[in-house]
Scaffold this active site. Structure first.
Site, PDB file in Angstrom:
ATOM      1  N   SER A 165       0.782  -0.974   0.421  1.00  4.17           N
ATOM      2  CA  SER A 165      -0.837  -0.102  -0.110  1.00  4.17           C
ATOM      3  C   SER A 165       0.833   1.342   0.001  1.00  4.17           C
ATOM      4  O   SER A 165       1.418   1.392   0.959  1.00  4.17           O
ATOM      5  CB  SER A 165      -1.075   0.071   1.448  1.00  4.17           C
ATOM      6  OG  SER A 165      -1.376   1.040   1.433  1.00  4.17           O
ATOM      7  N   LYS A 206      -4.563  -6.839   3.326  1.00  6.29           N
ATOM      8  CA  LYS A 206      -4.970  -6.089   1.889  1.00  6.29           C
ATOM      9  C   LYS A 206      -6.313  -5.197   1.909  1.00  6.29           C
ATOM     10  O   LYS A 206      -6.331  -4.046   1.649  1.00  6.29           O
ATOM     11  CB  LYS A 206      -3.534  -5.982   1.314  1.00  6.29           C
ATOM     12  CG  LYS A 206      -3.213  -5.165   0.111  1.00  6.29           C
ATOM     13  CD  LYS A 206      -3.098  -3.448   0.899  1.00  6.29           C
ATOM     14  CE  LYS A 206      -3.141  -2.574  -0.668  1.00  6.29           C
ATOM     15  NZ  LYS A 206      -2.963  -2.688  -1.597  1.00  6.29           N
ATOM     16  N   HIS A 247      -7.397  -3.401   4.163  1.00  2.00           N
ATOM     17  CA  HIS A 247      -7.403  -2.481   4.074  1.00  2.00           C
ATOM     18  C   HIS A 247      -7.833  -1.577   3.213  1.00  2.00           C
ATOM     19  O   HIS A 247      -8.011  -0.276   3.413  1.00  2.00           O
ATOM     20  CB  HIS A 247      -5.396  -2.689   4.092  1.00  2.00           C
ATOM     21  CG  HIS A 247      -4.778  -0.464   3.823  1.00  2.00           C
ATOM     22  ND1 HIS A 247      -4.921  -0.905   2.452  1.00  2.00           N
ATOM     23  CD2 HIS A 247      -3.963  -0.499   4.010  1.00  2.00           C
ATOM     24  CE1 HIS A 247      -4.377   0.641   2.478  1.00  2.00           C
ATOM     25  NE2 HIS A 247      -4.194   0.895   3.694  1.00  2.00           N
ATOM     26  N   ASN A 248      -8.386  -1.797   2.322  1.00  2.00           N
ATOM     27  CA  ASN A 248      -8.502  -1.316   1.080  1.00  2.00           C
ATOM     28  C   ASN A 248     -10.086  -1.213   1.315  1.00  2.00           C
ATOM     29  O   ASN A 248     -10.216   0.016   1.356  1.00  2.00           O
ATOM     30  CB  ASN A 248      -8.847  -1.931  -0.356  1.00  2.00           C
ATOM     31  CG  ASN A 248      -7.203  -1.908  -0.626  1.00  2.00           C
ATOM     32  OD1 ASN A 248      -6.188  -1.325  -0.422  1.00  2.00           O
ATOM     33  ND2 ASN A 248      -6.949  -2.238  -1.931  1.00  2.00           N
ATOM     34  N   GLU A 274     -10.438   2.259   3.245  1.00  2.00           N
ATOM     35  CA  GLU A 274     -10.194   3.307   2.434  1.00  2.00           C
ATOM     36  C   GLU A 274     -10.910   3.439   1.940  1.00  2.00           C
ATOM     37  O   GLU A 274     -11.743   4.989   1.705  1.00  2.00           O
ATOM     38  CB  GLU A 274      -8.605   2.603   1.459  1.00  2.00           C
ATOM     39  CG  GLU A 274      -8.303   3.800   0.598  1.00  2.00           C
ATOM     40  CD  GLU A 274      -7.478   3.484  -0.171  1.00  2.00           C
ATOM     41  OE1 GLU A 274      -7.465   3.532  -1.740  1.00  2.00           O
ATOM     42  OE2 GLU A 274      -6.304   2.676   0.372  1.00  2.00           O
TER      43      GLU A 274
END
Length: 480
Positions: free
Chosen positions: A118, A172, A175-176, A179
């Protein structure tokens, strides 16, 4: 992104070879390495020469589009690799694909890592947040390299061994998803300040810059302030942000996050609302037609202008700041709860505090309050939700009045704030000791005999609701 990560590795003193099917991209990377300080980087022009140029045990990082291109690249490279060599996929891959590839690689004696990366192109060059999962031996082989190329914060490099299997890719992905929620909430803050507060882009730039010096300090708040400063150099007067088509793109990780939340029965309404908002943004022509049809039906052109009358701008700005902060906590809480649920299901033993730590630098969601999230999970690794951490609980309670004012004002002004509304509803639902779910369960029992539990005695119960209602209804009168 692959080019920048290669240059980052070379800059840290590690000799590296690069390969791409497109010869010009190899040449471009070699030229950049020479221009940026004669970095120890060499270019190769076919898979065999590329693999054989590496010292054993070899470690190969691939950054290609997820799905079939990854399998094709692995096939081309693995023909020339030997037992003990490692393949590291640095793309946004579906975690089950990574687990399949780990098994396939092991049959050839190869090690495999699925590594979330990232930070975008800038992060790849100057220090990303790295989330490697899979073979621990493979991680140990390249730990020194990853520790030096990752973003550096006060408590170490922004990389850690995530866990076995596809855990790195899953982390990940979430995480996105967080986001997605972050970006949606910021856009709603912008919408309210602009259309209810009547603030212009210069004022918005100053406000977001000021917020970035406080509790909201983060990469996304920082770049938002910068975006509001940019003038349109191609289309005449005005600011560039106002000329951008209001359709948001996506690549799939947000959808995967919401799907996984549903699979695991984890409530993630803020992240889901952000995904729905992207879907609705894509219906540009339908939205324009709806605006026209509803105007003809009597809908006001600008409800917000009426709501703007008498608004205290200073108070509104501070209220929106507090609403944004409280909503963001809910979004992170949902993401962390999803990670815990998947970790329990797969036996990954994810360290949520350590994940918050490696997100403090390099990545898109890096924010000053991630350090406090890290500490919350260090205080209590079994924390049920960030909302009930004593520090965050106190902050949520302190901000709820402002939060409710913003959501109420937005609703009265006809400004959609799905992320903030979803976050507030999540907070209000989670904090209530008793919900109206008792009625829903009664309905399920009536039409489907699904049974129900009682609060005053153990066991499962079923009631003949309709029969009893008709029996008792014979004496019911009407109220005037």
């Amino acid at each position: 992104m692959g080019q920048n990560l290669a240059l980052n590795i070379a800059e840290k003193g590690f000799p590296i070879s690069v390969y791409n099917r497109t010869t010009s991209k190899v040449d471009e990377t070699v030229d950049r390495a020479r221009q940026e300080g004669s970095l120890p980087l060499t270019g190769q022009y076919n898979p065999r020469d590329f693999v054989l140029s590496l010292q054993r045990p070899r470690s190969v990082i691939i950054l290609v589009k997820a799905g079939a291109p990854v399998d094709q690249t692995i096939a081309a490279l693995s023909d020339h690799m030997e037992p003990g060599d490692t393949i590291i996929d640095g793309g946004n891959e579906w975690y089950e694909n990574t687990e399949r590839r780990i098994h396939q690689a092991s049959e050839k004696g190869l090690l495999y890592l699925g590594m979330g990366v990232s930070g975008g192109e800038e992060g790849a060059r100057n220090g990303p947040s790295l989330m490697p999962g899979g073979s621990l031996q493979a991680y140990n082989n390249i730990q020194d390299i990853l520790s030096k190329v990752a973003a550096q914060v006060e408590d170490g490099p922004c990389v850690t061994y995530i866990g076995e299997g596809g855990s790195g890719n899953f982390v990940k992905m979430v995480h996105n998803g967080i986001e997605y929620g972050d970006m949606q909430l910021i856009s709603e803050a912008y919408d309210v300040l602009k259309h209810v507060g009547g603030l212009n882009n210069s004022e918005l730039a100053d406000i977001f810059a000021e917020w970035n010096r406080g509790e909201l300090e983060s990469f996304l708040i920082e770049i938002t302030a910068d975006i509001f400063k940019v003038k349109d150099e191609e289309g005449g007067d005005g600011f560039l942000v106002d000329k951008i088509l209001d359709k948001t793109g996506m690549k799939g990780t947000g959808k995967w996050t919401v799907q996984q939340a549903a699979e695991l029965s984890i409530a993630a309404p803020t992240i889901a609302a952000s995904l729905d908002s992207r879907y609705l943004s894509g219906l540009k022509e339908e939205r324009e037609n709806a605006a026209s049809v509803l105007k003809e039906a009597g809908m006001s052109d600008d409800i917000a202008s009426a709501a703007r009358v008498g608004v205290d701008k200073k108070r509104l700005i501070d209220d929106v700041r507090q609403a944004l902060y409280a909503s963001k906590i809910c979004s992170y809480a949902q993401g962390m709860n999803l990670l815990r649920a998947k970790s329990n299901e797969k036996g990954w033993n994810l360290n949520l505090g350590e994940l918050a730590r490696i997100w403090k630098g390099g990545c898109i969601i890096r924010a000053v309050f991630l350090d406090r999230i890290k500490k919350a999970y260090q205080r209590n690794p079994n924390l049920a939700s960030l909302i009930v951490d004593p520090e965050f609980a106190r902050e949520m309670v302190q901000r709820q009045a402002a939060w409710r004012r913003v959501v109420g004002l937005a609703i009265s002004a006809g400004i959609s704030t799905p992320g903030m509304c979803a976050s507030l509803a999540y907070f209000d639902t989670y904090r209530r000791a008793r919900l109206p779910a008792n009625l829903v369960q009664a309905q399920r029992d009536l039409f489907g005999a699904h049974t129900y539990e009682r609060v005053d005695r153990p066991g499962a119960f079923h009631t003949e609701w309709t029969k009893l209602a008709r029996k008792s209804g014979s004496g019911v009168g009407a109220l005037n």
